[in-house]
Design a protein around this motif. Structure first.
Motif, mmCIF file in Angstrom:
data_model
loop_
_atom_site.group_PDB
_atom_site.id
_atom_site.type_symbol
_atom_site.label_atom_id
_atom_site.label_comp_id
_atom_site.label_asym_id
_atom_site.label_seq_id
_atom_site.Cartn_x
_atom_site.Cartn_y
_atom_site.Cartn_z
ATOM 1 N N ASN A 151 0.934 -1.099 -0.178
ATOM 2 C CA ASN A 151 -0.151 -0.006 0.118
ATOM 3 C C ASN A 151 0.673 1.206 0.009
ATOM 4 O O ASN A 151 0.394 2.203 -0.577
ATOM 5 C CB ASN A 151 -0.834 -0.095 1.262
ATOM 6 C CG ASN A 151 -2.089 -1.051 1.151
ATOM 7 O OD1 ASN A 151 -2.392 -1.440 -0.020
ATOM 8 N ND2 ASN A 151 -2.504 -1.569 2.177
ATOM 9 N N ASN A 152 1.967 1.238 0.737
ATOM 10 C CA ASN A 152 2.722 2.463 0.586
ATOM 11 C C ASN A 152 3.532 2.644 -0.511
ATOM 12 O O ASN A 152 3.836 3.712 -1.105
ATOM 13 C CB ASN A 152 4.067 2.259 1.679
ATOM 14 C CG ASN A 152 3.313 2.606 3.190
ATOM 15 O OD1 ASN A 152 2.250 3.274 3.397
ATOM 16 N ND2 ASN A 152 4.143 2.179 4.208
ATOM 17 N N ILE A 153 3.992 1.528 -1.328
ATOM 18 C CA ILE A 153 4.537 1.577 -2.628
ATOM 19 C C ILE A 153 3.524 2.188 -3.522
ATOM 20 O O ILE A 153 3.990 3.085 -4.394
ATOM 21 C CB ILE A 153 4.955 0.132 -3.085
ATOM 22 C CG1 ILE A 153 5.939 -0.251 -2.186
ATOM 23 C CG2 ILE A 153 5.217 0.253 -4.546
ATOM 24 C CD1 ILE A 153 6.387 -1.899 -2.418
ATOM 25 N N LYS A 154 2.221 1.874 -3.487
ATOM 26 C CA LYS A 154 1.268 2.294 -4.385
ATOM 27 C C LYS A 154 0.828 3.920 -4.309
ATOM 28 O O LYS A 154 0.941 4.730 -5.169
ATOM 29 C CB LYS A 154 0.055 1.594 -4.073
ATOM 30 C CG LYS A 154 -0.240 0.370 -4.648
ATOM 31 C CD LYS A 154 -1.376 -0.216 -4.228
ATOM 32 C CE LYS A 154 -1.350 -1.804 -4.499
ATOM 33 N NZ LYS A 154 -2.559 -2.495 -4.066
ATOM 34 N N ASP A 155 1.240 4.310 -2.811
ATOM 35 C CA ASP A 155 1.065 5.693 -2.331
ATOM 36 C C ASP A 155 2.279 6.546 -2.931
ATOM 37 O O ASP A 155 2.134 7.715 -3.455
ATOM 38 C CB ASP A 155 0.738 5.574 -0.878
ATOM 39 C CG ASP A 155 0.230 7.059 -0.304
ATOM 40 O OD1 ASP A 155 -0.458 7.675 -0.964
ATOM 41 O OD2 ASP A 155 0.806 7.502 0.478
ATOM 42 N N ILE A 156 3.372 5.915 -2.920
ATOM 43 C CA ILE A 156 4.487 6.565 -3.255
ATOM 44 C C ILE A 156 4.571 6.656 -5.027
ATOM 45 O O ILE A 156 5.102 7.756 -5.214
ATOM 46 C CB ILE A 156 5.872 5.549 -2.962
ATOM 47 C CG1 ILE A 156 6.071 5.690 -1.498
ATOM 48 C CG2 ILE A 156 7.160 6.152 -3.626
ATOM 49 C CD1 ILE A 156 7.059 4.700 -0.990
ATOM 50 N N ARG A 157 4.252 5.716 -5.485
ATOM 51 C CA ARG A 157 4.079 5.801 -7.026
ATOM 52 C C ARG A 157 3.207 6.988 -7.318
ATOM 53 O O ARG A 157 3.524 7.806 -8.231
ATOM 54 C CB ARG A 157 3.478 4.493 -7.723
ATOM 55 C CG ARG A 157 3.049 4.820 -9.266
ATOM 56 C CD ARG A 157 2.955 3.683 -9.950
ATOM 57 N NE ARG A 157 2.525 4.197 -11.238
ATOM 58 C CZ ARG A 157 2.630 3.685 -12.443
ATOM 59 N NH1 ARG A 157 3.523 2.595 -12.467
ATOM 60 N NH2 ARG A 157 2.361 4.131 -13.643
ATOM 61 N N LYS A 158 2.130 7.233 -6.720
ATOM 62 C CA LYS A 158 1.333 8.340 -7.122
ATOM 63 C C LYS A 158 1.422 9.615 -6.581
ATOM 64 O O LYS A 158 0.992 10.765 -6.920
ATOM 65 C CB LYS A 158 -0.360 8.078 -6.860
ATOM 66 C CG LYS A 158 -0.462 8.127 -5.308
ATOM 67 C CD LYS A 158 -1.971 7.592 -5.219
ATOM 68 C CE LYS A 158 -2.343 7.774 -3.547
ATOM 69 N NZ LYS A 158 -3.763 7.483 -3.173
ATOM 70 N N PHE A 159 2.424 9.843 -5.854
ATOM 71 C CA PHE A 159 3.051 11.163 -4.670
ATOM 72 C C PHE A 159 3.206 12.058 -5.657
ATOM 73 O O PHE A 159 2.942 13.208 -5.792
ATOM 74 C CB PHE A 159 4.114 10.666 -3.930
ATOM 75 C CG PHE A 159 4.436 12.025 -3.276
ATOM 76 C CD1 PHE A 159 3.834 12.366 -2.412
ATOM 77 C CD2 PHE A 159 5.787 12.613 -3.571
ATOM 78 C CE1 PHE A 159 4.109 13.797 -1.734
ATOM 79 C CE2 PHE A 159 6.168 13.489 -2.786
ATOM 80 C CZ PHE A 159 5.433 14.338 -2.088
ATOM 81 N N LYS A 184 -3.009 16.809 -10.080
ATOM 82 C CA LYS A 184 -3.195 15.579 -10.292
ATOM 83 C C LYS A 184 -1.932 14.775 -10.169
ATOM 84 O O LYS A 184 -0.949 15.241 -10.536
ATOM 85 C CB LYS A 184 -3.922 15.196 -11.376
ATOM 86 C CG LYS A 184 -3.368 15.738 -12.759
ATOM 87 C CD LYS A 184 -4.315 15.367 -14.046
ATOM 88 C CE LYS A 184 -3.681 15.884 -15.268
ATOM 89 N NZ LYS A 184 -4.397 15.544 -16.477
ATOM 90 N N SER A 185 -1.978 13.261 -9.891
ATOM 91 C CA SER A 185 -0.696 12.328 -9.937
ATOM 92 C C SER A 185 -0.006 12.547 -11.530
ATOM 93 O O SER A 185 -0.845 12.300 -12.511
ATOM 94 C CB SER A 185 -1.076 11.096 -9.708
ATOM 95 O OG SER A 185 -0.025 10.248 -9.740
ATOM 96 N N LEU A 186 1.268 12.345 -11.407
ATOM 97 C CA LEU A 186 1.860 12.595 -12.772
ATOM 98 C C LEU A 186 2.065 10.842 -13.268
ATOM 99 O O LEU A 186 2.393 10.661 -14.439
ATOM 100 C CB LEU A 186 3.243 12.889 -12.667
ATOM 101 C CG LEU A 186 3.527 14.491 -12.277
ATOM 102 C CD1 LEU A 186 5.108 14.555 -12.066
ATOM 103 C CD2 LEU A 186 3.102 15.214 -13.565
ATOM 104 N N TYR A 187 1.802 9.946 -12.474
ATOM 105 C CA TYR A 187 1.808 8.420 -12.934
ATOM 106 C C TYR A 187 0.758 7.502 -12.442
ATOM 107 O O TYR A 187 0.942 6.838 -11.279
ATOM 108 C CB TYR A 187 3.321 7.890 -12.261
ATOM 109 C CG TYR A 187 4.553 8.772 -12.605
ATOM 110 C CD1 TYR A 187 5.135 8.837 -13.961
ATOM 111 C CD2 TYR A 187 5.371 9.340 -11.559
ATOM 112 C CE1 TYR A 187 6.056 9.835 -14.197
ATOM 113 C CE2 TYR A 187 6.471 10.177 -11.807
ATOM 114 C CZ TYR A 187 6.665 10.355 -13.110
ATOM 115 O OH TYR A 187 7.859 11.134 -13.638
ATOM 116 N N PRO A 188 -0.527 7.878 -12.671
ATOM 117 C CA PRO A 188 -1.638 7.167 -12.253
ATOM 118 C C PRO A 188 -1.524 5.821 -12.672
ATOM 119 O O PRO A 188 -0.538 5.429 -13.755
ATOM 120 C CB PRO A 188 -2.964 8.048 -12.728
ATOM 121 C CG PRO A 188 -2.173 8.530 -13.996
ATOM 122 C CD PRO A 188 -0.891 9.054 -13.857
#
Length: 319
Positions: free
Chosen positions: A94-102, A108-112
């Motif tokens: 879950n933290n990895i997913k949160d980091i990717r969208k940071f 908006k997120s650069l990497y949805p």
């Protein structure tokens, strides 16, 4: 525990996005410093340890936008093989997913990304298999006797086992000098009303909001617990001022080995055994539960009934 060199090389060639480890550093810094729901120190320490030990060595050098379902599937498999518990694996994912969208452009997120749990196939969490220790009445009673003479730990044990408060909430209990009035940060204890107004948590010197909105509540104290607090603390200010680890060590030495939360579970179990309505139990301990949320306001305003039931329920141990 690393990806194969060929896979890593191929993924790096696919993108010019920043490396995952660099985005992690920015995400972690933001989580610690932001105003809205910042990481508590203990949470930050746990996240940092897990990510830097079990995640960065595997995917830290990958471009952040190449970290997707297949990469997480491989990582989850490696973490399982290394003996990590399913709950820990899911927290890391879950933290990895949160980091990717940071990374974002301000809106908006650069990497949805479209995550797929079936592809990732992380091990299921078996809630029945999770360790949820509950202190027994005998253990609490024995520890109270063992702790006589310790600096504040006996009182902390009585408060935790007799109120169901979280440890960070208890550490924020404060008795206010009437001359100072409002403006004090912490959970104000009102001895004359035998209750504590909970609106904060304390972690070391740092104060933050309650864990959930339901955590903001009034905790009605049994008269004997309120009397013990008065006899043990006759001044003003914060009642518990030693490091959390010191209190923990005292409790372990005296037989409370299941952690602070085992005392919270003791209180909930005792209240249920005494026939206290679930809606009131949830109110007192600050549980967020959809089945009782609608009754929170009703329970909250029935002050005299709450006080009567708090006395009727008892503590489950002698002071």
């Amino acid at each position: 525990m690393t990806l194969s060199k060929s896979v890593s090389k191929r993924l790096k060639a696919q993108s010019s996005a920043p490396a995952f480890r660099d985005v992690y550093a920015a995400w972690f810094k933001d989580g610690c410093e932001r105003n809205l729901n910042p990481f508590r120190p203990a949470t930050a320490k746990s996240y940092k340890s897990q990510i830097e030990t079990n995640v960065l060595p595997v995917i830290g050098d990958l471009p952040v936008d190449t970290v997707g379902n297949i990469v997480l599937k491989d990582l989850a498999s490696k973490m399982k093989a290394n003996g990590l518990a399913p709950a820990t694996i899911h927290r890391n994912l879950n933290n990895i997913k949160d980091i990717r969208k940071f990374p974002n452009d301000g809106e908006k997120s650069l990497y949805p990304y479209d995550w797929n749990s079936r592809i990732i196939d992380a091990p299921a969490i078996d809630k029945k298999a999770q360790k949820r220790p509950i202190a027994s009445a005998q253990a609490v009673q024995a520890a109270l006797s063992c702790l006589c003479g310790t600096q504040g730990t006996k009182l902390l044990l009585a408060v935790l086992a007799g109120s169901g408060m979280r440890i960070q909430e208890a550490l924020a209990i404060v008795k206010v000098d009437p001359a100072i009035g409002d403006g004090v940060v912490g959970n104000v204890w009102l001895p004359e009303k035998s209750k504590i107004l909970v609106n904060a948590q304390r972690d070391g010197a740092a104060f933050g909001p309650t864990k959930t909105p339901a955590g903001m509540r009034e905790v009605d104290l049994h008269p004997r617990l309120n009397a013990l607090m008065l006899s043990e603390f006759d001044g003003t200010g914060y009642i518990f001022n030693r490091p959390e680890s010191t209190y923990r060590d005292d409790l372990i030495r005296c037989g409370i080995t299941g952690g602070f939360h085992s005392l919270r579970r003791f209180r909930v179990t005792h209240l249920r055994m005494q026939g206290i309505p679930d809606s009131l139990i949830h109110f007192w301990v600050g549980h967020e539960d959809a089945s009782v949320t609608g009754r929170y306001t009703e329970v909250g305003i029935e002050i005299e009934k709450r006080k009567k039931l708090a006395e009727q329920a008892g503590l489950g141990f002698e002071l």
